[in-house]
Design a protein around this motif. Structure first.
Motif, PDB file in Angstrom:
ATOM      1  N   LEU A   7     -51.365 100.317  10.547  1.00 17.37           N
ATOM      2  CA  LEU A   7     -52.075  99.942  11.770  1.00 17.37           C
ATOM      3  C   LEU A   7     -51.728 100.874  12.917  1.00 17.37           C
ATOM      4  O   LEU A   7     -52.567 101.222  13.729  1.00 17.37           O
ATOM      5  CB  LEU A   7     -51.738  98.491  12.140  1.00 17.37           C
ATOM      6  N   SER A   8     -50.471 101.289  12.978  1.00 20.24           N
ATOM      7  CA  SER A   8     -50.046 102.243  14.007  1.00 20.24           C
ATOM      8  C   SER A   8     -48.999 103.148  13.382  1.00 20.24           C
ATOM      9  O   SER A   8     -48.355 102.773  12.393  1.00 20.24           O
ATOM     10  CB  SER A   8     -49.443 101.515  15.202  1.00 20.24           C
ATOM     11  N   ILE A   9     -48.820 104.314  13.953  1.00 17.44           N
ATOM     12  CA  ILE A   9     -47.901 105.269  13.341  1.00 17.44           C
ATOM     13  C   ILE A   9     -46.453 104.817  13.535  1.00 17.44           C
ATOM     14  O   ILE A   9     -45.606 105.013  12.649  1.00 17.44           O
ATOM     15  CB  ILE A   9     -48.157 106.709  13.864  1.00 17.44           C
ATOM     16  N   THR A  10     -46.170 104.148  14.647  1.00 16.46           N
ATOM     17  CA  THR A  10     -44.767 103.743  14.881  1.00 16.46           C
ATOM     18  C   THR A  10     -44.313 102.683  13.880  1.00 16.46           C
ATOM     19  O   THR A  10     -43.119 102.578  13.604  1.00 16.46           O
ATOM     20  CB  THR A  10     -44.552 103.186  16.301  1.00 16.46           C
ATOM     21  N   ALA A  11     -45.251 101.921  13.328  1.00 18.61           N
ATOM     22  CA  ALA A  11     -44.845 100.875  12.379  1.00 18.61           C
ATOM     23  C   ALA A  11     -44.641 101.439  10.972  1.00 18.61           C
ATOM     24  O   ALA A  11     -44.196 100.720  10.083  1.00 18.61           O
ATOM     25  CB  ALA A  11     -45.904  99.774  12.361  1.00 18.61           C
ATOM     26  N   LEU A  12     -44.970 102.707  10.770  1.00 17.31           N
ATOM     27  CA  LEU A  12     -44.823 103.288   9.425  1.00 17.31           C
ATOM     28  C   LEU A  12     -43.381 103.776   9.248  1.00 17.31           C
ATOM     29  O   LEU A  12     -42.934 104.664   9.980  1.00 17.31           O
ATOM     30  CB  LEU A  12     -45.801 104.461   9.260  1.00 17.31           C
ATOM     31  N   PRO A  13     -42.649 103.215   8.277  1.00 19.71           N
ATOM     32  CA  PRO A  13     -41.269 103.672   8.085  1.00 19.71           C
ATOM     33  C   PRO A  13     -41.223 105.173   7.806  1.00 19.71           C
ATOM     34  O   PRO A  13     -42.123 105.720   7.152  1.00 19.71           O
ATOM     35  CB  PRO A  13     -40.802 102.863   6.867  1.00 19.71           C
ATOM     36  N   GLN A  14     -40.165 105.807   8.294  1.00 16.62           N
ATOM     37  CA  GLN A  14     -40.043 107.265   8.148  1.00 16.62           C
ATOM     38  C   GLN A  14     -40.053 107.694   6.676  1.00 16.62           C
ATOM     39  O   GLN A  14     -40.664 108.695   6.308  1.00 16.62           O
ATOM     40  CB  GLN A  14     -38.757 107.738   8.850  1.00 16.62           C
TER      41      GLN A  14
END
Ligand code: ASP
Length: 326
Positions: A7-14
Motif C-alpha cells: 500500500l505504501s513504500i514505508t510499510a514494505l519491510p527492507q
C-alpha cells in the motif's frame, strides 16, 4: 488486511524490498532472453486490475507481467463500471471479494484509496498509484533502474526535479531511496514544493527492518536552483507537471517552467557524461524535457518501462506467495 499488500513504500519491510529487486533482476533477464516466453509461476491465480485513473505504463506492465507468469488478468476502469455510478470503494471491494480474485492491483485518485480498499478486501492489494499519496511500484522500479547502473548505493547523488507537491512518485522515491543511502536533493519552484520539504523536515517513520541501514532518515535537501547542482549528479529524475492536480495559479507559464527546470541542450552539457536522466512518464515534451533528451544516451526513460515490467512480475509473485519457475 492481507500481509502481502503493498500500500505504501514505508510499510514494505527492507528484506522484502531487497528480495523484490533481486527477483526483478531474474525477471528482466528472463524477459530479455525469451521475449514473450510464458511461465506458469502464477498458474491458477486471477489478477484484477482496477484502474479508476488513466494509465499506460503501469496498467499494461501489470497486465503483461500477470499474463507472462500465467495469471488470468481482468481489467476494470471507473468508466463503464459501477464506480462511475457512485458505488463506494468499500462496496466495490466487497463485491470483488465475492468473486475471489487472488490479487487486486488498483489505482485511484484518492491518496488513501488503497488503504481504504484493503480494509475491505481479504486478499493482497497492490497500490498502483493513489492520488498525490504514494506510488510504491514506481519507486521500486526506479530503484531497480538505479541498481542496474550501480547507483542504488550510499553516496549516489540523485535530484528529483519539478512539481514536487503533486507527485506521488517523488514521495515514494524519497522514502525508498533514503533506505539505500542514496543522497536525494529535491529541486523545484517554491510554489510547487510542500513547505515541510523546503525546511528540510524528515521523511516520516522508518520502514520495518530498515532502521540500521545506511542513510536512514537523512535530512531533506531542497533547492530551487537546478543548475547549481547538475554537474555533481549521478542521476536526475524529472517529474511530470501534474496539471490535472493543480487548482490554478501554481505555475507561471510552461515556458518559464521549462526555462528553470526543463532538461535542454544547455543542461545536457552540464550533466556528467555517465549520469542518468529519468522520468516516470508520461513526458510533457518541451516542458520537462526537450527533444534532445530523448536521443541522448544517458536517457533511461524507456529502460524504466522495461524495469517496470520486470519489477511488477516479481511483485505479483511476491503478493501471491509463488516462486518464479525460471
Ligand atoms: N505515471 C506516473 C504516475 O502515475 C507519473 C505521472 O503520471 O506523472 O504517477
Amino acid at each position: 488486511m492481507h500481509p502481502r499488500c503493498l500500500l505504501s513504500i514505508t510499510a514494505l519491510p527492507q528484506a522484502d524490498a531487497e528480495q523484490l529487486l533481486l527477483n526483478a533482476g531474474r525477471c528482466v533477464s528472463w524477459i530479455q532472453r525469451g521475449g514473450q516466453l510464458k511461465s506458469s509461476s502464477l498458474r491458477g491465480t486471477s489478477t484484477l486490475l482496477l484502474f479508476a485513473e488513466n494509465s499506460t505504463r503501469t496498467r499494461v506492465s501489470f497486465e503483461l507481467a500477470g499474463k507472462l507468469l500465467g495469471s488470468d488478468t481482468i481489467n476494470i476502469s471507473s468508466k463503464g463500471s459501477s464506480i462511475e455510478k457512485g458505488e463506494s470503494l468499500r462496496d466495490t471491494a466487497m463485491t470483488l471479494a465475492a468473486m475471489h480474485f487472488s490479487c487486486v492491483v488498483m489505482r485511484h485518485e484518492a491518496a488513501d484509496s488503497a488503504e481504504h480498499f484493503a480494509r475491505w478486501y481479504p486478499g493482497p492489494v497492490l497500490n498502483a498509484g493513489a492520488g498525490r499519496g504514494e506510488h510504491p511500484t514506481q519507486a521500486l522500479l526506479d530503484a531497480f533502474t538505479l541498481q542496474r547502473h550501480g547507483l542504488l548505493r550510499p553516496g549516489a547523488k540523485l535530484a528529483i526535479v519539478g512539481d514536487l507537491t503533486h507527485s506521488r512518485v517523488a514521495r515514494s522515491n524519497l522514502a525508498l531511496l533514503a533506505r539505500f543511502g542514496v543522497e536525494v536533493t529535491l529541486v523545484g519552484p517554491p510554489n510547487l514544493t510542500p513547505s515541510a520539504w523546503r525546511v528540510g523536515a524528515g521523511l516520516g517513520p522508518p520502514a520495518p527492518g530498515a532502521s540500521e541501514k545506511a542513510g536512514q532518515d537523512p535530512p531533506l535537501r531542497w533547492t530551487p536552483d537546478l543548475d547549481s547542482i547538475l554537474p555533481e549528479l549521478d542521476a536526475v529524475m524529472l517529474l511530470r507537471v501534474q496539471h490535472e492536480r493543480m487548482a490554478g495559479g501554481e505555475m507561471s507559464t510552461q515556458d518559464e517552467y521549462s526555462k528553470l527546470y526543463g532538461m535542454n541542450r544547455r543542461r545536457l552539457g552540464m550533466l556528467r557524461s555517465d549520469a542518468l536522466i529519468m522520468h516516470p512518464g508520461p513526458v510533457n515534451r518541451g516542458v520537462e524535457a526537450g527533444e534532445d533528451v530523448f536521443s541522448d544516451p544517458r536517457c533511461v526513460i524507456n529502460e524504466q518501462v522495461e524495469s517496470g515490467l520486470a519489477l511488477r512480475a516479481a511483485l505479483l509473485a511476491w503478493a501471491l506467495e509463488r516462486e518464479l519457475d525460471f
